[in-house]
Scaffold this active site. Structure first.
Site, PDB file in Angstrom:
ATOM      1  N   HIS A   1       0.861  -1.190   0.000  1.00 56.61           N
ATOM      2  CA  HIS A   1       0.000   0.000   0.000  1.00 56.61           C
ATOM      3  C   HIS A   1       0.897   1.241   0.000  1.00 56.61           C
ATOM      4  CE1 HIS A   1      -2.818   3.005   1.501  1.00 56.61           C
ATOM      5  NE2 HIS A   1      -3.801   2.160   1.249  1.00 56.61           N
TER       6      HIS A   1
ATOM      7  N   CYS B   1      -3.514   2.484  -4.447  1.00 52.45           N
ATOM      8  CA  CYS B   1      -4.428   3.318  -3.671  1.00 52.45           C
ATOM      9  C   CYS B   1      -4.421   4.697  -4.311  1.00 52.45           C
ATOM     10  CB  CYS B   1      -4.027   3.384  -2.200  1.00 52.45           C
ATOM     11  SG  CYS B   1      -5.151   4.462  -1.284  1.00 52.45           S
TER      12      CYS B   1
ATOM     13  N   TYR C   1     -14.573   4.263   7.312  1.00 52.09           N
ATOM     14  CA  TYR C   1     -15.286   3.055   6.859  1.00 52.09           C
ATOM     15  C   TYR C   1     -16.773   3.084   7.216  1.00 52.09           C
ATOM     16  CZ  TYR C   1     -10.719   1.576   5.528  1.00 52.09           C
ATOM     17  OH  TYR C   1      -9.508   1.530   4.898  1.00 52.09           O
TER      18      TYR C   1
ATOM     19  N   HIS D   1      -7.491   0.482  -4.542  1.00 49.75           N
ATOM     20  CA  HIS D   1      -8.316   1.257  -3.615  1.00 49.75           C
ATOM     21  C   HIS D   1      -8.854   2.447  -4.402  1.00 49.75           C
ATOM     22  CE1 HIS D   1      -6.383  -0.124   0.459  1.00 49.75           C
ATOM     23  NE2 HIS D   1      -6.937  -1.109  -0.230  1.00 49.75           N
TER      24      HIS D   1
ATOM     25  N   ASP E   1     -13.260   3.350  -0.569  1.00 51.22           N
ATOM     26  CA  ASP E   1     -12.512   3.635   0.632  1.00 51.22           C
ATOM     27  C   ASP E   1     -12.828   5.052   1.082  1.00 51.22           C
ATOM     28  OD1 ASP E   1     -10.500   3.228   2.430  1.00 51.22           O
ATOM     29  OD2 ASP E   1      -8.896   3.063   0.991  1.00 51.22           O
ATOM     30  N   HIS E   2     -12.665   5.303   2.363  1.00 50.55           N
ATOM     31  CA  HIS E   2     -12.717   6.662   2.918  1.00 50.55           C
ATOM     32  C   HIS E   2     -13.856   7.496   2.368  1.00 50.55           C
ATOM     33  CE1 HIS E   2      -8.196   6.589   4.110  1.00 50.55           C
ATOM     34  NE2 HIS E   2      -8.830   5.493   4.426  1.00 50.55           N
TER      35      HIS E   2
HETATM   36  C1  DNO Z   1      -6.542   3.126   5.561  1.00 47.48           C
HETATM   37  C2  DNO Z   1      -5.993   1.967   4.852  1.00 47.48           C
HETATM   38  C3  DNO Z   1      -4.620   1.571   5.330  1.00 47.48           C
HETATM   39  C4  DNO Z   1      -4.226   0.240   4.716  1.00 47.48           C
HETATM   40  C5  DNO Z   1      -2.876  -0.262   5.161  1.00 47.48           C
HETATM   41  C6  DNO Z   1      -2.496  -1.470   4.363  1.00 47.48           C
HETATM   42  O1  DNO Z   1      -7.704   3.383   5.496  1.00 47.48           O
HETATM   43  O2  DNO Z   1      -6.042   2.140   3.494  1.00 47.48           O
HETATM   44  O3  DNO Z   1      -4.634   1.462   6.706  1.00 47.48           O
HETATM   45  O4  DNO Z   1      -5.143  -0.730   5.087  1.00 47.48           O
HETATM   46  O5  DNO Z   1      -1.923   0.694   5.042  1.00 47.48           O
HETATM   47  O6  DNO Z   1      -1.457  -2.137   5.001  1.00 47.48           O
END
Ligand code: DNO
Length: 385
Positions: free
Chosen positions: A240, A278, A363, A305, A346-347
């Site tokens: 990531h 991501c 989340y 992501h 995500d987010h």
């Molecule tokens: C946050 C996530 C990160 C991710 C880690 C992967 O929302 O995208 O915490 O899970 O960095 O190891």
């Protein structure tokens, strides 16, 4: 891409039955109850896999199989911890779970200063304020020499923040930066820690003398050690990117930009050594052209992501809409170049009562459901040529 969802296990308020109703195909999760560094036994892995499959879904991605700090800074027990990691990988491989997301960020995983930044329409978002972050670093953490890591404008902003700071404001910054965003991702600090700041200072000390080059060597050492297991079980490791993509709190960060991605891919050239693309983390740095990066690294990406940030003056950033044209373009690129990979949104925003539910930061349910619906629509449109 496969529509997946990050789910935090059987205690998650968002259940697998709910996820099936909204069109989720695969689950992204981890064995959150096993402490970092310990082996994920085949029995535990199978238990989780069966639970997910009994609900009509599949376990598509492990996020994360955490890399212990000691592997990152090369502590005396790193070889043992790598052996444990390999054993966990073997067990995941035997169970057929073959996409593993991890990160190589020292001490702190993702960083935000505000978890509920209000939008004009009544929803709220995550936000990173550079002035507040500097305040945390200089006045709360009191890190030696921290001032020199910030430019004059940031220090000026920080002074203004300082003038209005209250004990509650300080507490909120500590919670947001090192507690609420960390514990649930298997970070170092959890809500149960009574003195998170002192614990955090101790953790930072572990990295004295570790610069970006040393950290890169340690990452290559780790990857070289696990690649034979990945080849044997056809496991795809996907790192990531660092969030935000820049050094913070005096710690090096090594997955921040095009050159960094190139470097870790070249250091261990193996198709099993790949990227979690991501889009959100990469787009939080004004130096990154996220569309260009997607084009360049689609083939090295095993997991995406799908979210995006808007950078603001002074190093601030906030999460932007999932229908941001750049994100649509990123989705188009993956749908063309690597359509078989899993992706998750995500987010997303907090909306329609999410804020009262105590979900893990970033989340939410309604916000993510809306975002997934939007991206689903984008993918359907792209496929319906
Ligand atoms: C946050 C996530 C990160 C991710 C880690 C992967 O929302 O995208 O915490 O899970 O960095 O190891």
């Amino acid at each position: 891409m496969e529509k997946t969802w990050r789910w935090f296990g059987p205690n998650d308020k968002i259940t697998l039955d709910m996820l099936r109703q909204i069109g989720v195909e695969g689950i992204v999760t981890a064995l959150h109850h096993i402490p970092n560094g310990e082996i994920w036994t085949l029995e535990e892995v199978e238990k989780m896999k069966t639970y997910i499959e009994d609900h009509g879904l599949r376990w598509s991605v492990v996020e994360s199989l955490p890399v212990s700090e000691s592997i990152k800074y090369a502590g005396p027990d790193r070889d043992q911890l790598i052996e444990n990691y390999k054993e966990s990988l073997r067990n995941l491989g035997k169970a057929g779970v073959r996409t593993i997301c991890y990160n190589f960020m020292p001490v702190l995983d993702w960083a935000r200063t505000t978890l509920d930044y209000p939008n004009p329409n009544g929803t709220s978002n995550l936000y990173f304020n550079m002035g507040e972050f500097a305040y945390f670093d200089i006045h709360i953490l009191k890190r030696e020499g921290a001032e020199k890591d910030y430019d004059e404008d940031t220090l000026k902003r920080m002074e203004e923040i300082k003038a209005g700071m209250t004990p509650e404001g300080e507490k909120r910054l500590v919670e947001n930066i090192i507690v609420k965003t960390q514990g649930f991702v298997n970070g170092n600090i959890s809500e149960a820690d009574l003195d998170p700041v002192s614990k955090f200072r101790e953790l930072l000390k572990l990295y004295d003398g570790i610069d970006a080059n040393r950290l890169r060597e340690n990452m290559a050492y780790f990857l070289n050690a696990i690649m034979p297991v990945c080849r044997e079980y056809d496991i795809n490791m996907c790192v990531h990117p660092d969030d935000p993509p820049r050094p913070i709190l005096g710690l090096p960060r090594i997955v921040t930009c095009d050159a960094d991605i190139r470097a870790f891919l070249d250091a261990v050239p193996d198709p099993h050594n790949g990227l979690t693309f991501c889009a959100g983390s990469l787009s939080a740095g004004a130096h990154n052209d996220v569309v260009e990066l997607a084009r360049k690294y689609a083939a090295n990406t095993h997991f995406a992501h799908i979210r995006i940030c808007k950078t603001l003056p002074g190093g601030d950033f906030k999460e932007s809409s999932h229908l941001d044209p750049r994100l649509i373009e990123v989705v188009r690129i993956f749908e063309e170049k690597n359509p078989g990979i899993p992706m998750r949104v995500d987010h997303a925003e907090l909306m329609l009562g999410d804020e009262k539910m105590g979900y893990n930061a970033g989340y939410s349910f309604h916000g993510r459901m809306l975002a997934l619906g939007q991206i689903d629509g984008v993918m359907a449109t792209l496929r319906n040529k």
